[in-house]
Design a protein around this motif. Structure first.
Motif, PDB file in Angstrom:
ATOM      1  N   ALA A 107       1.032  -1.189  -0.043  1.00 22.98           N
ATOM      2  CA  ALA A 107       0.026  -0.073  -0.090  1.00 22.98           C
ATOM      3  C   ALA A 107       0.960   1.087   0.055  1.00 22.98           C
ATOM      4  N   ASP A 108       0.422   2.288  -1.022  1.00 25.23           N
ATOM      5  CA  ASP A 108       1.327   3.391  -0.812  1.00 25.23           C
ATOM      6  C   ASP A 108       0.420   4.582  -1.042  1.00 25.23           C
ATOM      7  N   VAL A 109       0.491   5.550  -0.181  1.00 28.52           N
ATOM      8  CA  VAL A 109      -0.146   6.915   0.006  1.00 28.52           C
ATOM      9  C   VAL A 109       0.522   7.979  -0.530  1.00 28.52           C
ATOM     10  N   VAL A 110       0.093   8.759  -1.543  1.00 27.34           N
ATOM     11  CA  VAL A 110       0.758  10.101  -2.012  1.00 27.34           C
ATOM     12  C   VAL A 110      -0.008  11.410  -1.294  1.00 27.34           C
ATOM     13  N   ASN A 111       0.811  12.248  -0.592  1.00 23.67           N
ATOM     14  CA  ASN A 111       0.213  13.151   0.065  1.00 23.67           C
ATOM     15  C   ASN A 111      -0.069  14.399  -1.076  1.00 23.67           C
ATOM     16  N   GLU A 112      -1.386  14.804  -1.276  1.00 25.98           N
ATOM     17  CA  GLU A 112      -1.629  15.718  -2.236  1.00 25.98           C
ATOM     18  C   GLU A 112      -2.215  17.167  -1.501  1.00 25.98           C
ATOM     19  N   ALA A 113      -1.862  17.141  -0.369  1.00 28.67           N
ATOM     20  CA  ALA A 113      -2.361  18.574   0.352  1.00 28.67           C
ATOM     21  C   ALA A 113      -2.043  19.664  -0.224  1.00 28.67           C
ATOM     22  N   ASP A 114      -2.735  20.961  -0.292  1.00 29.46           N
ATOM     23  CA  ASP A 114      -2.159  22.030  -0.782  1.00 29.46           C
ATOM     24  C   ASP A 114      -2.066  23.081   0.309  1.00 29.46           C
ATOM     25  N   ASP A 115      -2.234  22.808   1.440  1.00 33.92           N
ATOM     26  CA  ASP A 115      -2.020  23.735   2.669  1.00 33.92           C
ATOM     27  C   ASP A 115      -1.213  23.136   3.635  1.00 33.92           C
ATOM     28  N   PRO A 116      -0.412  23.929   4.454  1.00 32.78           N
ATOM     29  CA  PRO A 116       0.547  23.280   5.306  1.00 32.78           C
ATOM     30  C   PRO A 116      -0.269  22.243   6.545  1.00 32.78           C
ATOM     31  N   MET A 117      -1.148  22.782   6.923  1.00 36.03           N
ATOM     32  CA  MET A 117      -1.975  22.027   7.926  1.00 36.03           C
ATOM     33  C   MET A 117      -2.386  20.543   7.527  1.00 36.03           C
ATOM     34  N   SER A 118      -2.716  20.597   6.157  1.00 30.78           N
ATOM     35  CA  SER A 118      -3.564  19.443   5.570  1.00 30.78           C
ATOM     36  C   SER A 118      -1.961  18.531   5.227  1.00 30.78           C
ATOM     37  N   GLN A 119      -1.154  19.044   4.738  1.00 33.09           N
ATOM     38  CA  GLN A 119       0.133  18.286   4.253  1.00 33.09           C
ATOM     39  C   GLN A 119       0.593  17.752   5.758  1.00 33.09           C
ATOM     40  N   HIS A 120       0.443  18.387   7.037  1.00 28.73           N
ATOM     41  CA  HIS A 120       1.203  17.766   8.061  1.00 28.73           C
ATOM     42  C   HIS A 120       0.028  16.595   8.397  1.00 28.73           C
ATOM     43  N   PHE A 121      -1.129  16.653   8.455  1.00 22.06           N
ATOM     44  CA  PHE A 121      -1.936  15.644   8.957  1.00 22.06           C
ATOM     45  C   PHE A 121      -1.968  14.205   7.785  1.00 22.06           C
ATOM     46  N   GLN A 122      -1.739  14.619   6.412  1.00 23.84           N
ATOM     47  CA  GLN A 122      -1.367  13.656   5.581  1.00 23.84           C
ATOM     48  C   GLN A 122      -0.182  12.900   5.900  1.00 23.84           C
ATOM     49  N   ASN A 123       0.787  13.587   6.208  1.00 24.07           N
ATOM     50  CA  ASN A 123       2.206  13.195   6.525  1.00 24.07           C
ATOM     51  C   ASN A 123       2.174  12.190   7.732  1.00 24.07           C
ATOM     52  N   SER A 124       1.559  12.814   8.664  1.00 28.91           N
ATOM     53  CA  SER A 124       0.966  11.982   9.807  1.00 28.91           C
ATOM     54  C   SER A 124       0.557  10.626   9.655  1.00 28.91           C
ATOM     55  N   PHE A 125      -0.449  10.614   8.884  1.00 29.09           N
ATOM     56  CA  PHE A 125      -1.268   9.599   8.336  1.00 29.09           C
ATOM     57  C   PHE A 125      -0.431   8.253   7.788  1.00 29.09           C
ATOM     58  N   ILE A 126       0.369   9.057   6.809  1.00 28.11           N
ATOM     59  CA  ILE A 126       1.235   8.183   5.975  1.00 28.11           C
ATOM     60  C   ILE A 126       2.074   7.634   6.715  1.00 28.11           C
ATOM     61  N   SER A 127       2.639   8.128   8.010  1.00 21.34           N
ATOM     62  CA  SER A 127       3.747   7.461   8.803  1.00 21.34           C
ATOM     63  C   SER A 127       3.339   6.545   9.542  1.00 21.34           C
TER      64      SER A 127
END
Length: 169
Positions: A107-127
């Motif tokens: 399984a692979d997930v790519v962060n596609e967020a366009d704002d810093p907060m969403s990027q942070h939470f997507q990266n957290s999820f991905i980890s």
């Protein structure tokens, strides 16, 4: 004579009392011996049972294709975009899953967020999501909060539903 009669009475009374004591002691000794013998017999039976090897023979037929449950999804690698809503608008996450007999092998997930907060939470999820997904049957995977991210899993679940549609046998 009266003195002699009193001596005999006192001798008889004390002799009678010691007879009772001896009787009680004898009963106690007999019960103790009986308890000891009972305990030793029980212990010996337990040891005999514990030392006796238990042989279990189970014959299981070899699985045949008729016995194996048919996979609900085609094996392969699938990609889908999942959407979810945050307080700043709709967000997306890209998910790629590889299936083998309905089991998620990668399984692979790519962060596609366009704002810093969403990027942070997507990266957290991905980890943190992989242990909840890899090796699991796709039909049983539905993620809730993962590594402090409570909305990104909604996007993952959305993508997973799209992948299930793509992979239907």
């Amino acid at each position: 004579m009266e003195g002699e009669e009193k001596k005999e009475e006192s001798t008889q009374q004390s002799g009678g009392g010691s007879g009772k004591i001896i009787g009680v002691v004898a009963v106690v000794v007999i019960l103790a011996i009986a308890g000891f013998v009972y305990e030793q017999n029980a212990k010996q039976k337990t040891e005999t049972v514990a030392m006796t090897p238990q042989k279990k023979v189970s014959v299981q037929p070899k699985p045949t294709s008729a016995m194996m449950p048919k996979a609900l999804y085609k094996d392969g690698t699938y990609t889908a975009e999942g959407d979810y809503i945050t307080h700043v608008g709709q967000k997306h996450i890209k998910v790629t899953i590889t299936l083998k007999n309905d089991i998620i092998t990668t399984a692979d997930v790519v962060n596609e967020a366009d704002d810093p907060m969403s990027q942070h939470f997507q990266n957290s999820f991905i980890s943190g999501y992989k242990p909840m997904v890899i090796g699991k049957d796709i039909t049983t995977v539905h993620l809730g909060k993962v590594a402090l991210s409570s909305l990104t899993p909604n996007g993952f679940n959305s993508a997973l539903q799209a992948i299930e549609q793509q992979a239907k046998s």
